[in-house]
Design a protein around this motif. Structure first.
Motif, mmCIF file in Angstrom:
data_model
loop_
_atom_site.group_PDB
_atom_site.id
_atom_site.type_symbol
_atom_site.label_atom_id
_atom_site.label_comp_id
_atom_site.label_asym_id
_atom_site.label_seq_id
_atom_site.Cartn_x
_atom_site.Cartn_y
_atom_site.Cartn_z
ATOM 1 N N LYS A 250 0.828 -1.208 0.000
ATOM 2 C CA LYS A 250 0.000 0.000 0.000
ATOM 3 C C LYS A 250 0.864 1.261 0.000
ATOM 4 C CE LYS A 250 -4.081 -2.010 0.302
ATOM 5 N NZ LYS A 250 -5.048 -1.949 -0.824
ATOM 6 N N VAL A 251 1.888 1.285 0.850
ATOM 7 C CA VAL A 251 2.718 2.479 0.983
ATOM 8 C C VAL A 251 3.508 2.729 -0.301
ATOM 9 C CG1 VAL A 251 4.688 3.479 2.202
ATOM 10 C CG2 VAL A 251 2.881 2.330 3.491
ATOM 11 N N VAL A 252 4.178 1.691 -0.804
ATOM 12 C CA VAL A 252 4.974 1.854 -2.019
ATOM 13 C C VAL A 252 4.068 2.170 -3.210
ATOM 14 C CG1 VAL A 252 6.573 0.733 -3.614
ATOM 15 C CG2 VAL A 252 6.790 0.347 -1.156
ATOM 16 N N GLY A 253 2.935 1.497 -3.290
ATOM 17 C CA GLY A 253 1.998 1.746 -4.376
ATOM 18 C C GLY A 253 1.481 3.174 -4.383
ATOM 19 N N SER A 254 1.225 3.706 -3.197
ATOM 20 C CA SER A 254 0.751 5.086 -3.098
ATOM 21 C C SER A 254 1.809 6.068 -3.612
ATOM 22 C CB SER A 254 0.400 5.415 -1.653
ATOM 23 O OG SER A 254 0.012 6.757 -1.511
ATOM 24 N N LEU A 255 3.076 5.816 -3.258
ATOM 25 C CA LEU A 255 4.170 6.680 -3.719
ATOM 26 C C LEU A 255 4.329 6.599 -5.231
ATOM 27 C CD1 LEU A 255 6.675 8.471 -3.325
ATOM 28 C CD2 LEU A 255 7.978 6.383 -2.865
ATOM 29 N N TYR A 256 4.411 5.381 -5.767
ATOM 30 C CA TYR A 256 4.640 5.210 -7.205
ATOM 31 C C TYR A 256 3.464 5.703 -8.034
ATOM 32 C CZ TYR A 256 8.809 2.350 -6.315
ATOM 33 O OH TYR A 256 10.047 1.913 -5.925
ATOM 34 N N LYS A 257 2.234 5.485 -7.555
ATOM 35 C CA LYS A 257 1.067 5.924 -8.313
ATOM 36 C C LYS A 257 1.036 7.444 -8.434
ATOM 37 C CE LYS A 257 -3.938 5.226 -8.662
ATOM 38 N NZ LYS A 257 -5.145 4.648 -7.999
ATOM 39 N N GLY A 258 1.530 8.110 -7.410
ATOM 40 C CA GLY A 258 1.508 9.566 -7.408
ATOM 41 C C GLY A 258 2.465 10.198 -8.392
ATOM 42 N N VAL A 259 3.490 9.457 -8.798
ATOM 43 C CA VAL A 259 4.512 10.035 -9.693
ATOM 44 C C VAL A 259 4.528 9.354 -11.057
ATOM 45 C CG1 VAL A 259 5.973 10.697 -7.762
ATOM 46 C CG2 VAL A 259 6.363 8.484 -8.870
ATOM 47 N N ALA A 260 3.743 8.293 -11.242
ATOM 48 C CA ALA A 260 3.806 7.487 -12.473
ATOM 49 C C ALA A 260 3.174 8.197 -13.649
ATOM 50 C CB ALA A 260 3.117 6.147 -12.246
ATOM 51 N N ARG A 261 3.481 7.684 -14.819
ATOM 52 C CA ARG A 261 2.905 8.197 -16.070
ATOM 53 C C ARG A 261 1.385 8.033 -16.011
ATOM 54 N NH1 ARG A 261 5.581 8.222 -20.850
ATOM 55 N NH2 ARG A 261 7.026 6.614 -20.123
#
Length: 265
Positions: A250-261
């Motif tokens: 959840k934590v990593v996904g939240s970070l990556y989703k916020g900056v992803a294409r």
């Protein structure tokens, strides 16, 4: 015969910084990247600043025919490799099923297939000679699941696991194997991945490629198995062991989703 330090992905980012660091210590370099013009500029600069011996090889590592041809040259003794640095790689971002398969497949070919093939052909020659050193570049991302960069995180997990396995297999044959797991590092990597680095800098401490390279070369001289530059990245590296996997996702996904294409519609 000259013994070269072979560096893939040497035209920018961490690969370029490693080329500079190895040139500064007097290594002869065999630099590999897709674009011959970019490599030529790097070679000219290193020769001017360090009086370095630099050989260039333009090779698209995602192209099986080009990779095979290059590996056949190495297997045939065209170059004597003292140190192999498998740095070439790129990331995709966004939901895996929304991305183009051609992009995801190309990433697998560069980040996994080319790295493994070079480890095999160069590692075999090193083992026969009884000496050599291999550095594979993974990532902190390889130590944890990476929703919205799922394929990249999985590829870097492969690199980490392969490197640790090869370290044990090759140590009795005189070959040292290390793996570099950097955290967020400022480079063109993020632009190609479609990641907004400005957003990511708000969430993470960002290193320069030069700092990563300096730490890495020093660690290689001490034969460090897993190289994680700087204390804050070391904390990230152990974080998967500090809590449940569902929370980590959840934590990593939240970070990556916020900056992803952003997804195409």
């Amino acid at each position: 015969m000259l013994r070269y330090t072979l560096i893939t992905g040497a035209s920018s980012g961490i690969g370029l910084a490693l080329a500079e660091a190895f040139a500064a210590r007097g290594d002869a370099l065999l630099l590999v990247a897709r674009r011959a013009d970019a490599l030529a500029r790097v070679a000219e600069d290193l020769q001017r600043r360090y009086d370095a011996v630099v050989e260039l090889r333009a090779c698209d590592l995602a192209d099986a025919a080009q990779l095979d041809a290059f590996c056949e040259e190495i297997a045939g003794g065209a170059y004597e490799i003292g140190t192999l640095v498998n740095n070439a790689g790129f990331a995709t971002s966004g939901a895996f099923v929304d991305n183009e398969w051609d992009d995801e497949r190309e990433m697998i070919r560069v980040n996994i297939t080319a790295l493994a093939q070079l480890c095999h052909v160069v590692g075999r020659r090193m083992a026969a000679a009884g000496h050599g050193q291999i550095l594979n570049v993974s990532s902190i991302s390889g130590m944890m699941p990476g929703p919205w960069m799922a394929n990249y995180a999985a590829a870097k997990a492969y690199v980490l696991s392969l490197s640790e396995g090869l370290r044990e297999e090759l140590a009795p044959r005189g070959v040292k194997v290390s793996v570099l797991c950097p955290g967020t590092t400022r480079s063109p990597f993020f632009e190609r991945a479609g990641i907004d680095l400005a957003k990511l800098e708000k969430e993470a401490l960002v290193m320069t490629p030069e700092a990563v390279a300096r730490i890495t070369v020093g660690a290689l001289e001490r034969d460090v198995a897993i190289i994680v530059p700087r204390w804050y990245n070391k904390l990230l590296a152990i974080s998967p062991r500090l809590g449940p996997r569902w929370l980590l996702r959840k934590v990593v996904g939240s970070l990556y989703k916020g900056v992803a294409r952003p997804a195409a519609h």
